[in-house]
Every structure is written in C-alpha cells, then in structure tokens.
Design an enzyme around this catalytic site. Structure first.
Site, PDB file in Angstrom:
ATOM      1  N   LYS A 220       0.846  -1.202   0.000  1.00  0.00           N
ATOM      2  CA  LYS A 220       0.000   0.000   0.000  1.00  0.00           C
ATOM      3  C   LYS A 220       0.876   1.245   0.000  1.00  0.00           C
ATOM      4  O   LYS A 220       2.022   1.239   0.469  1.00  0.00           O
ATOM      5  CB  LYS A 220      -0.964  -0.050   1.178  1.00  0.00           C
ATOM      6  CG  LYS A 220      -1.915  -1.272   1.047  1.00  0.00           C
ATOM      7  CD  LYS A 220      -3.348  -0.992   1.313  1.00  0.00           C
ATOM      8  CE  LYS A 220      -4.206  -2.147   0.800  1.00  0.00           C
ATOM      9  NZ  LYS A 220      -5.070  -2.745   1.815  1.00  0.00           N
ATOM     10  N   ARG A 258      -2.797 -10.312   4.664  1.00  0.00           N
ATOM     11  CA  ARG A 258      -3.150 -10.461   3.244  1.00  0.00           C
ATOM     12  C   ARG A 258      -2.013  -9.847   2.441  1.00  0.00           C
ATOM     13  O   ARG A 258      -1.788  -8.638   2.517  1.00  0.00           O
ATOM     14  CB  ARG A 258      -4.480  -9.736   2.983  1.00  0.00           C
ATOM     15  CG  ARG A 258      -4.965  -9.790   1.548  1.00  0.00           C
ATOM     16  CD  ARG A 258      -6.234  -8.972   1.393  1.00  0.00           C
ATOM     17  NE  ARG A 258      -6.682  -8.970   0.009  1.00  0.00           N
ATOM     18  CZ  ARG A 258      -6.201  -8.171  -0.940  1.00  0.00           C
ATOM     19  NH1 ARG A 258      -5.248  -7.298  -0.648  1.00  0.00           N
ATOM     20  NH2 ARG A 258      -6.660  -8.242  -2.169  1.00  0.00           N
TER      21      ARG A 258
END
Ligand code: PMM
Length: 283
Positions: A220, A258
């Site tokens: 991210k 994840r």
C-alpha cells in the site's frame, strides 16, 4: 466452518493475493486469464500461503466498476479449480451474487471490503453461507462521504473501532454467527498516511477485541514513506516494508495477513511464531 477451523494453530495465517483484474494497483492484468491465476495461486501456496484471496474487481481509487457477470467469470473458475485441489480460498467481493456463487464453487471465506454494506443482500448470503466472513472498514463507501475523502473527526482509531463494532453487530443481527467473523481495519482505504500508521500503532487494541483481525498492508502507498527518499519504481519495492508490518502484526497476534509477496511474509510470520514460542523454552 468457523474462523478457528480456518486458522493456523500457533501462528498468523498468510493469505496470498490473486487479483483476477485488469487494473489492480500491484498486479492488475497479470492474472486476468484463469489458467495464469490458478498457476499463480498454486505458486503462492508452494511458497507458504495458507489460503488464497481471489478478487475480480479492483478497488483502487478511480477503478471502474465491472458488472457482476464479468466478476463471476473471473473468479469462479479460479475458486473451483483451487477448491478441487484442496487449496482454501476467499472471495474478495462486494456483491452478494458473486459471494453466493463463490460459496457454491467451494470458497472458504467471503472477504467484503465494504463490510457488508455495499450490497443489501450480502449479509443474508453471509448468514446462509457456512464459511467465515471478513468485514473491512472503508469509510468513504460505508458512510457516504461524497467528497471521497476520509473525515475521522480527528481520531481515526476510535472511529474505526466504532465502525467495525457496528459492522459486526449488523452481521450478527442478520444471522452471521459470531465465531465466523473476522474484522479488518482497512489500511489504505480512504485513509491518510498518518491514519494508517495510527491504526497500526493501535493494532493491539483491535487484536484485544472480540474478533480475529486481518491486516492488509501489502504494497500500500503509505509504506512508500519508509524508503528514505528512494523512488518506488515498482509495487514490489514495498515488499520489505510489508514483511516488517507482517512480522510485527504476527508478533502482536493478528489472525492473518493479506499479502502479495508470500515468501517474505511467511518468513516474517515464522520468525514471529518462533520468537513467541521461544518464551516457553526459557529456564
Ligand atoms: N485490500 C485490497 C483489496 N482487498 N481485503 C481486505 N480484507 N483487506 C485489505 O486491506 C484489502 C482487501 C486492495 O489491495 P490490492 O489491490 O493490492 O489487492
């Protein structure tokens, strides 16, 4: 199946990511073909993933929504093939019809980044399905901020706590058993860089709550800040930082992570497990 039955005893679960999309931030377009997606999923499992998250629709900012049929065509063959091989999968979808079809195809978890709010039928599908569900916090979508920007009233941690509690309560009201619920603070979803770090700093308070916690930090944008000015050329440049987040999250007791790059995060998870187990061998 409840969350405990899906969990890995003694360590954090590693969820490998397969985005069967044209436009995901990190791997969009690479696994749009079902055979390539299946091969990639097998590779992730060989590298140490415990399950594979299969998504057909990108949630990156500005992504164009695809229709439900297209989404089903993308994810169902992958889920069915992996199920036939005994590989547990989750389906990353905000659509009840896609989730229901995925359950019929043998999926082991429904992962809804809208926390059950985007589709009015989703909670019923979740209640009927005999599999765990992941409810993620995404304020922009969930609470109708038309500007598309997050406004947490100054305390993102308190806000995410309150919203996740609401999401869990709604799911339970709809008939989802408590022991099938996983919560996710939704790192990177309509959150500033500071918001993401504040949420990670507060991770123990989420882990101490009533539900297992999934952490989705992989690649991210907020992780780019740890590169000391070096330009991030590819999304994979964030993998060492992702692995650091994995190690700390696993050590703190996160239920799962994840991730795109499975080997480094699986090593990080194993380090955390050995680190914690080491306490039992002293003296
Ligand atoms: N992030 C993305 C997609 N799905 N699901 C959960 N539960 N948590 C996340 O953080 C999450 C998610 C977006 O990341 P990607 O486009 O790299 O897959």
């Amino acid at each position: 199946m409840n969350v405990a039955e899906l969990s890995v005893p003694g360590r954090c679960l590693v969820m490998g990511i397969v985005n069967v999309t044209a436009d995901s931030f990190s791997d969009g377009g690479r696994y749009l073909d079902a055979d390539r997606a299946i091969a990639h999923a097998r590779q992730l499992v060989a590298e140490g993933a415990d399950m594979v998250d299969v998504g057909g629709e990108s949630t990156r900012p500005g992504a164009v929504r695809i229709d439900a049929r297209t989404e089903e065509h993308r994810v169902l063959p992958v889920i069915a093939a992996l199920h036939a091989e005994g590989i547990p999968t989750s389906v990353d979808t905000m659509r009840a019809a896609v989730a229901a079809a995925a359950v019929a195809a043998g999926v082991s978890m429904i992962n809804d980044v809208s926390g059950g709010l985007a589709d009015p039928s989703m909670l019923q599908v979740m209640a009927d399905a005999q599999v765990p569900v992941c409810l993620m916090h995404w304020k922009t979508l969930q609470f109708g901020d038309a500007t598309g920007r997050a406004d947490h009233g100054g305390d993102v941690v308190a806000d995410v706590h309150a919203r996740l509690d609401q999401l869990a309560a709604r799911a339970i009201d709809a008939g989802v058993p408590e022991d099938r619920i996983v919560l996710d603070p939704g790192l990177g979803f309509a959150k500033s860089r500071e918001d993401n770090w504040a949420l990670l700093n507060a991770l123990p308070s989420f882990i101490d709550g009533a539900f297992p916690i999934l952490v989705g930090a992989s690649r991210k944008r907020f992780l780019a800040g740890v590169r000391r000015g070096r330009v991030q050329v590819t999304p994979a440049d964030a993998d060492p930082a992702t692995a650091a987040v994995t190690a700390i999250s696993a050590h703190m007791g996160a239920w799962g992570v994840r991730v795109h790059n499975v080997p480094v995060s699986r090593d990080a998870v194993d380090v955390a497990a050995l680190w914690c187990a080491g306490g039992g061998t002293r003296g």
